[in-house]
Design a protein around this motif. Structure first.
Motif, PDB file in Angstrom:
ATOM      1  N   SER A 136      19.744  61.112  42.490  1.00 56.54           N
ATOM      2  CA  SER A 136      21.077  60.588  42.774  1.00 56.54           C
ATOM      3  C   SER A 136      21.892  61.602  43.570  1.00 56.54           C
ATOM      4  CB  SER A 136      21.788  60.254  41.453  1.00 56.54           C
ATOM      5  OG  SER A 136      23.073  59.773  41.699  1.00 56.54           O
ATOM      6  N   ARG A 137      21.805  62.870  43.180  1.00 54.25           N
ATOM      7  CA  ARG A 137      22.531  63.926  43.887  1.00 54.25           C
ATOM      8  C   ARG A 137      22.044  64.025  45.326  1.00 54.25           C
ATOM      9  NH1 ARG A 137      20.916  67.859  40.948  1.00 54.25           N
ATOM     10  NH2 ARG A 137      22.243  67.340  39.195  1.00 54.25           N
ATOM     11  N   TYR A 140      23.376  61.144  47.353  1.00 54.86           N
ATOM     12  CA  TYR A 140      24.816  61.315  47.579  1.00 54.86           C
ATOM     13  C   TYR A 140      25.039  62.345  48.691  1.00 54.86           C
ATOM     14  CZ  TYR A 140      29.642  62.772  46.867  1.00 54.86           C
ATOM     15  OH  TYR A 140      30.957  63.072  47.053  1.00 54.86           O
ATOM     16  N   GLU A 141      24.302  63.450  48.650  1.00 55.72           N
ATOM     17  CA  GLU A 141      24.477  64.505  49.653  1.00 55.72           C
ATOM     18  C   GLU A 141      23.980  64.080  51.023  1.00 55.72           C
ATOM     19  OE1 GLU A 141      22.563  67.846  47.776  1.00 55.72           O
ATOM     20  OE2 GLU A 141      24.260  68.177  46.415  1.00 55.72           O
TER      21      GLU A 141
END
Length: 145
Positions: A136-137, A140-141
């Protein structure tokens, strides 16, 4: 009589039995209008009354339990004690609280069984959670949904 650390292990006397003062003070404050305060002596008296009420109900429930040749006081014994002692007006609320408590127990059991049904260890589930967070990170990035 005392344990290894020097704490008393004798059964508590009536003088030892109480309720948490901070908790009772918070309950009283929540029930009173904002412009009314409760004196410390009044709070202590409320605590003594509550402890006496608990003794009264427990004793009556124990008598009912013994008459039924039971060794464990059940919620039904408490409700019967309330009736016997003339606290009928409390019974509906006590039954509602009991119903809520039983539902909370069922909900907790469902959560445990979901964990058991997963077939995974706690470590495996934690590792999976960490991977999902990392994925998820990364999304997002990168700006991709």
């Amino acid at each position: 009589m005392s344990d290894r650390e020097g704490h008393s292990t004798a059964p508590p006397t009536d003088d030892d039995l109480s309720l948490p003062k901070a908790t009772v003070a918070k309950m009283i404050t929540e029930l009173l209008p904002p412009d009314v305060v409760c004196a410390k002596d009044t709070r202590d008296l409320v605590i003594e009354c509550c402890v006496e009420f608990i003794h009264l109900i427990s004793s009556e429930a124990n008598d009912i339990c013994e008459k039924e040749s039971k060794k464990t006081i059940a919620p039904e014994h408490i409700i019967s004690a309330l009736k016997t002692l003339g606290f009928d007006s409390f019974i509906a609320e006590v039954e509602d609280v009991l119903k809520d408590h039983k539902q909370q127990q069922k909900d907790r059991e469902k959560k445990v069984s979901k964990f058991e049904q997963s077939g995974m260890t706690e470590e495996e589930l934690l590792a999976m959670q960490e991977r999902l967070f990392a994925d998820s990170r990364a999304r997002y990035e990168s700006g991709k949904p």
